[in-house]
Design an enzyme around this catalytic site. Structure first.
Site, PDB file in Angstrom:
ATOM      1  CE1 TYR A  20     -14.004 -55.920  39.318  1.00 57.14           C
ATOM      2  CE2 TYR A  20     -13.205 -57.108  37.431  1.00 57.14           C
ATOM      3  CZ  TYR A  20     -13.254 -56.218  38.457  1.00 57.14           C
ATOM      4  OH  TYR A  20     -12.057 -55.450  38.328  1.00 57.14           O
TER       5      TYR A  20
ATOM      6  CE  LYS B 231      -9.748 -53.798  36.474  1.00 57.60           C
ATOM      7  NZ  LYS B 231      -8.649 -52.561  36.547  1.00 57.60           N
TER       8      LYS B 231
END
Ligand code: 0WD
Length: 254
Positions: free
Chosen positions: A155, A162
């Site tokens: 990720y 995020k």
């Protein structure tokens, strides 16, 4: 009675019928909201148009969130079409595929900046220009993922974007609360969408959720849609600056 009757809501981030934004739109339309959809570019316009036209009275507008002038124009158009805006759904993210595999340590300066720009700053850029239209109060929401808090395999740069997005939600909530505008995020479990195609080894991520999550199943876009509907409604009026997990409970055990 319909929970969102009389509410005007703009939905950003429909790419196709698997998009989380599309499921959110379904839940909002089912409760009587009037919707505006934005699309990134000519590349996706036809697809978004075809979907949006299935919803009565929907407005369809261009907006690439990396271009300030396009967001200015969006604000002008929404003012013309709606007058007052009540809700903003931000369901947009992007990182280069090569940054979503291997070592986070190998992230390039340009890749880092691009992921931050589209996935985190865009919420600020849009909220900045649309909050003045929320003259009756409003609700702003965005989409995040557990990779913001934990170092999750592959990720990488998106996790850091995020994290910035979630912090941004709190700062925006602090700023806009005085106008009765709430700002929240939904942290969704992994869902197979276009964006998920960029994440290596997505199947094994889904399998882990099925095995470990309290509900023993993966997240459905409709579950996210219904939580978004709650966040847009009067029922969530006391909630702001929050990250709500719609992930079968995975984050408490995973
Ligand atoms: O597992 C998942 N799918 C999860 C997604 C779990 C948790 C969170 N999320 C997040 C994503 O990070 C994103 O913020 O949900 C949001 C929506 O993602 P999605 O529904 O999974 O993916 P997708 O259908 O691809 O929608 C994202 C869209 C873009 O699609 P593509 O694939 O064409 O990049 O974001 C839009 C675009 O429609 N987008 C932009 N819109 C305006 N301007 C831009 C841009 N510059 N770049 C991307």
């Amino acid at each position: 009675s319909q929970l969102l009757a009389g509410k005007n809501i703009v939905v950003m981030g429909v790419a196709n019928d698997r998009s989380i934004a599309w499921a959110i739109a379904q839940s909002l339309a089912a409760q009587g909201a009037r919707l505006a959809f934005t699309y990134e570019s000519d590349r996706v316009e036809a697809r978004v148009r075809k979907l949006a036209e299935t919803i009565p009275n929907a407005v369809i507008l261009p907006c690439n969130v990396t271009v300030d002038e396009e967001i200015d124009q969006l604000a002008d158009k929404l003012r013309e079409e709606f007058g007052t805006l009540h809700g903003l759904v931000h369901s947009i993210a992007f990182a280069k595929t090569e940054e979503l595999t291997g070592l986070y340590a190998d992230t390039s300066r340009a890749g880092f900046a691009l992921a931050q720009d589209i996935s985190a700053y865009s919420l600020v850029a849009v909220a900045q220009r649309l909050h003045p239209l929320m003259t009756e109060g409003g609700s702003i929401m965005t989409m995040t993922y557990l990779g913001a808090e934990r170092a999750m395999k592959n990720y990488n740069v998106m996790g850091v974007a995020k994290a910035a997005l979630e912090a941004s939600v709190r700062y925006l909530a602090a700023d806009l609360g005085q106008f009765n505008i709430r700002v929240n995020a939904i942290s969704a479990g992994p869902i197979r969408t276009l964006a998920a195609k960029g994440i290596s080894d997505f199947n094994s991520i889904l399998k882990q959720v099925e095995e470990k999550a309290p509900l023993r199943r993966t997240t459905d876009t409709a579950e996210v849609g219904d939580t978004a509907m709650f966040l847009m409604s009067h029922f969530s009026r006391g909630i702001t600056g929050e990250v709500i997990y719609v992930d079968s409970g995975y984050h408490i055990v995973g």
